[in-house]
Design an enzyme around this catalytic site. Structure first.
Site, PDB file in Angstrom:
ATOM      1  N   HIS A 139       0.858  -1.191   0.000  1.00  0.00           N
ATOM      2  CA  HIS A 139       0.000   0.000   0.000  1.00  0.00           C
ATOM      3  C   HIS A 139       0.895   1.244   0.000  1.00  0.00           C
ATOM      4  O   HIS A 139       0.990   1.974   0.975  1.00  0.00           O
ATOM      5  CB  HIS A 139      -0.955  -0.013   1.197  1.00  0.00           C
ATOM      6  CG  HIS A 139      -2.144   0.919   1.087  1.00  0.00           C
ATOM      7  ND1 HIS A 139      -3.445   0.495   1.244  1.00  0.00           N
ATOM      8  CD2 HIS A 139      -2.221   2.254   0.844  1.00  0.00           C
ATOM      9  CE1 HIS A 139      -4.275   1.538   1.103  1.00  0.00           C
ATOM     10  NE2 HIS A 139      -3.550   2.615   0.868  1.00  0.00           N
TER      11      HIS A 139
ATOM     12  N   ASN B 261     -11.696  -0.005  -5.007  1.00  0.00           N
ATOM     13  CA  ASN B 261     -11.861   1.138  -4.105  1.00  0.00           C
ATOM     14  C   ASN B 261     -12.621   2.221  -4.848  1.00  0.00           C
ATOM     15  O   ASN B 261     -12.259   2.572  -5.973  1.00  0.00           O
ATOM     16  CB  ASN B 261     -10.499   1.709  -3.680  1.00  0.00           C
ATOM     17  CG  ASN B 261      -9.689   0.730  -2.858  1.00  0.00           C
ATOM     18  OD1 ASN B 261     -10.187  -0.326  -2.469  1.00  0.00           O
ATOM     19  ND2 ASN B 261      -8.438   1.081  -2.585  1.00  0.00           N
TER      20      ASN B 261
HETATM   21  C1  GBH Z   1      -7.558   5.707  -1.284  1.00  0.00           C
HETATM   22  O1  GBH Z   1      -7.153   6.220  -2.483  1.00  0.00           O
HETATM   23  C2  GBH Z   1      -6.350   5.162  -0.571  1.00  0.00           C
HETATM   24  O2  GBH Z   1      -6.192   3.776  -0.843  1.00  0.00           O
HETATM   25  C3  GBH Z   1      -6.371   5.427   0.893  1.00  0.00           C
HETATM   26  O3  GBH Z   1      -5.107   5.151   1.423  1.00  0.00           O
HETATM   27  C4  GBH Z   1      -6.815   6.845   1.157  1.00  0.00           C
HETATM   28  O4  GBH Z   1      -6.787   7.153   2.533  1.00  0.00           O
HETATM   29  C5  GBH Z   1      -8.225   6.991   0.638  1.00  0.00           C
HETATM   30  O5  GBH Z   1      -8.260   6.709  -0.702  1.00  0.00           O
HETATM   31  C6  GBH Z   1      -8.825   8.378   0.787  1.00  0.00           C
HETATM   32  O6  GBH Z   1      -8.189   9.302  -0.065  1.00  0.00           O
HETATM   33  O7  GBH Z   1      -6.273  16.177  -4.867  1.00  0.00           O
HETATM   34  O8  GBH Z   1      -7.765  16.089  -6.763  1.00  0.00           O
HETATM   35  O9  GBH Z   1      -5.469  15.439  -7.020  1.00  0.00           O
HETATM   36  C7  GBH Z   1      -8.077   7.058  -3.101  1.00  0.00           C
HETATM   37  C8  GBH Z   1      -7.244   8.068  -3.724  1.00  0.00           C
HETATM   38  C9  GBH Z   1      -6.224   9.999  -3.175  1.00  0.00           C
HETATM   39  C10 GBH Z   1      -8.163   9.936  -4.644  1.00  0.00           C
HETATM   40  C11 GBH Z   1      -6.237  11.475  -3.229  1.00  0.00           C
HETATM   41  C12 GBH Z   1      -8.082  11.399  -4.759  1.00  0.00           C
HETATM   42  C13 GBH Z   1      -6.730  13.362  -4.470  1.00  0.00           C
HETATM   43  C14 GBH Z   1      -7.072  13.863  -5.806  1.00  0.00           C
HETATM   44  N1  GBH Z   1      -7.524   9.437  -3.457  1.00  0.00           N
HETATM   45  N2  GBH Z   1      -6.763  11.905  -4.487  1.00  0.00           N
HETATM   46  S1  GBH Z   1      -6.601  15.510  -6.134  1.00  0.00           S
END
Ligand code: GBH
Length: 494
Positions: free
Chosen positions: A129, A318
């Site tokens: 992870h 997910n």
């Molecule tokens: C999951 O990924 C992860 O597996 C987990 O570890 C995490 O805590 C959870 O999500 C919640 O985020 O700022 O617009 O560029 C999901 C991935 C990561 C998707 C952060 C959106 C930000 C997008 N997420 N991401 S942006």
């Protein structure tokens, strides 16, 4: 039909698996305790603290390295049958390589697993992870094919050590994030910023490494250990912006293929390999861009295609949110760097103009129908695989009276039930997350926990939120009950 006749209660199938999840770097702390080695997240947060919104890091976080017994109590109180957590590679192998095994790291996970089993909770282990050993990153991390045998040796060690008790494995969490957000754009560690090539190499090696581990498990362990092994993908639902527009439908399908199909098609589709639309577009654009006849998207040999195809006992997904999709304006190529994954895909993904409820995260708007649409898309596209929702949850900015989270889980679970009724083979649902924790780039500002964590207390005191009570009730009764909305009563037991 799993519906109860009572309109406010909806039942899940008897076999349905309930779980709650965390990941090592987000909760463990103890970043250098008892000989643990440095991961790319340790390295990045120490070298460039400003990369994290509130300048925080996971050095201590919820201190699960010491608080694991309390964690198991919380998992137990939620009435879930499964706890999904990840193993920190550098806690077991401090520099990533097999020659130096840390007994303290092994002891930590043995204790955690045994404690879970005491209460009949099944561990579901994510082998990777996001916390690549820094030494291996210096060799190129996932872009160097040497990572394949190295990852396999690490996976063999954890399977041999814990596989007598762990019966549910996923190799990798969210390879899209690892590759595109780690190598394509400067977002997740290692925060490279080199669009259009390394993320494709990363994906190629991750898919091969995943397949090697699954073959190893099947050939050498599965018969004796009797577990199941799969992979966890992530995907938003990408909805056509204008439902009447053929172009928007095409753009939506292209986005699903570039985002989810990139990793899922080689493993879950009938013929394997990358999605046709990716192969075609990236080859054509590579040619235009002067890469000759060599596509920036690496090619699998026919043997490799066969070796990767079918390497999962279940489809882990997910899911959090949705986007509206429309083709990129051809005259507006300045939107994306050239070359880049975004430019190769060439769509605009947006949440502008939607009336979907907001959350504690800018990127996360609440659209339960997206869960239904995504599950049905997977069901149709990959010929009805067994699906486990390995993460679903919502953020806020704090507080114990988190009725918005209660609504989120109720609505998204209702969408899961709709998909089950329409034929999708959804086997289980794992909420995200057990407790507030280090939320990567945004530090501790955005909270996904069913339990609140007091980050200024030395014990990192955990307190159930309203959503913990509701989730416990769902798991206990194997049903949704829209009328169940408990109040805070001052006690800490559920
Ligand atoms: C999951 O990924 C992860 O597996 C987990 O570890 C995490 O805590 C959870 O999500 C919640 O985020 O700022 O617009 O560029 C999901 C991935 C990561 C998707 C952060 C959106 C930000 C997008 N997420 N991401 S942006």
């Amino acid at each position: 039909n799993f519906n109860s006749t009572m309109s406010n209660i909806r039942r899940f199938p008897d076999f349905f698996m309930w779980g709650i999840g965390t990941s090592a770097y987000q909760i463990e702390g103890g970043w250098n305790a008892d000989g643990k080695g440095e991961s790319i997240w340790d390295y990045m947060v120490h070298k460039s603290p400003a990369k994290i919104l509130d300048n925080t890091n996971g050095d201590v976080s919820t201190d699960s390295y010491h608080q694991w017994q309390r964690d198991v109590q919380m998992v137990k109180d939620l009435h879930v049958g499964t706890y999904r957590f990840s193993i920190a590679w550098t806690r077991i192998l401090p520099n990533g390589f097999i020659h130096n095994v840390s007994q303290a790291g092994i002891d930590y996970y043995n204790n955690l697993i045994d404690e879970l089993l005491k209460y009949n909770i099944k561990p579901m282990v994510t082998i990777y992870h996001w916390d690549m050993p820094q030494r291996l990153q210096e060799l190129g991390g996932w872009t160097n094919p040497e990572i394949i045998p190295i990852f396999k040796e690490y996976a063999r060690l954890v399977i041999e050590t814990f596989g007598d008790r762990v019966k549910l494995w996923t190799t990798l969490n969210e390879p899209w994030h690892v590759c595109e957000y780690g190598y394509g754009v400067d977002y997740m560690a290692p925060a490279y910023n080199y669009p259009g090539i390394p993320s494709y190499l990363c994906a190629h090696n991750m898919l091969k490494a995943h397949a090697e581990v699954v073959h190893m498990y099947r050939d050498e362990y599965q018969e004796r250990m009797g577990g199941r092994i799969g992979i966890t993908m992530d995907s938003a639902w990408h909805e056509p912006k204008n439902s009447d527009s053929v172009e928007d439908h095409e753009a939506s399908e292209r986005t699903m293929q570039f985002y989810l199909g990139w990793f899922a098609h080689p493993i879950f589709s009938k013929f394997g390999n990358y999605p046709k639309v990716m192969i075609k577009r990236i080859r054509a654009l590579s040619k235009q861009q002067g890469f000759g006849s060599r596509s920036r998207l690496p090619e699998f040999t026919p043997e490799e295609i066969q070796r990767i195809k079918g390497t999962a006992d279940f489809f882990g997904i997910n899911h959090y949110t949705s986007y509206l999709v429309t083709p990129n304006d051809a005259n507006n190529t300045g939107n994306f760097p050239i070359p880049s994954w975004n430019h190769d895909m060439d769509v605009i993904n947006t949440q502008e103009g939607v009336d979907w409820p907001t959350s504690g995260s800018k990127w996360l708007r609440v659209y339960p129908k997206g869960m239904y649409n995504l599950l049905m898309w997977i069901h149709r596209e990959y010929d009805a695989p067994n699906i486990i929702v390995t993460e679903n949850g919502v953020s806020d900015r704090g507080g114990l009276e988190d009725y918005a989270r209660v609504d989120y889980h109720n609505h998204y679970l209702s969408a899961v039930l709709d998909a089950i009724e329409d034929g999708a083979n959804v086997m289980g649902y794992i909420g995200w997350s057990l407790m507030d924790s280090f939320e990567w780039k945004v530090g501790y500002a955005e909270k996904f926990g069913l339990y609140h964590v007091n980050f200024s207390s030395p014990e990192r005191t955990r307190t159930p939120k309203i959503s913990a009570k509701v989730f416990a009730n769902i798991c206990k009764t194997n049903a949704l009950d829209w009328n169940y909305r408990p109040k805070l009563d001052g006690t800490t037991d559920l």
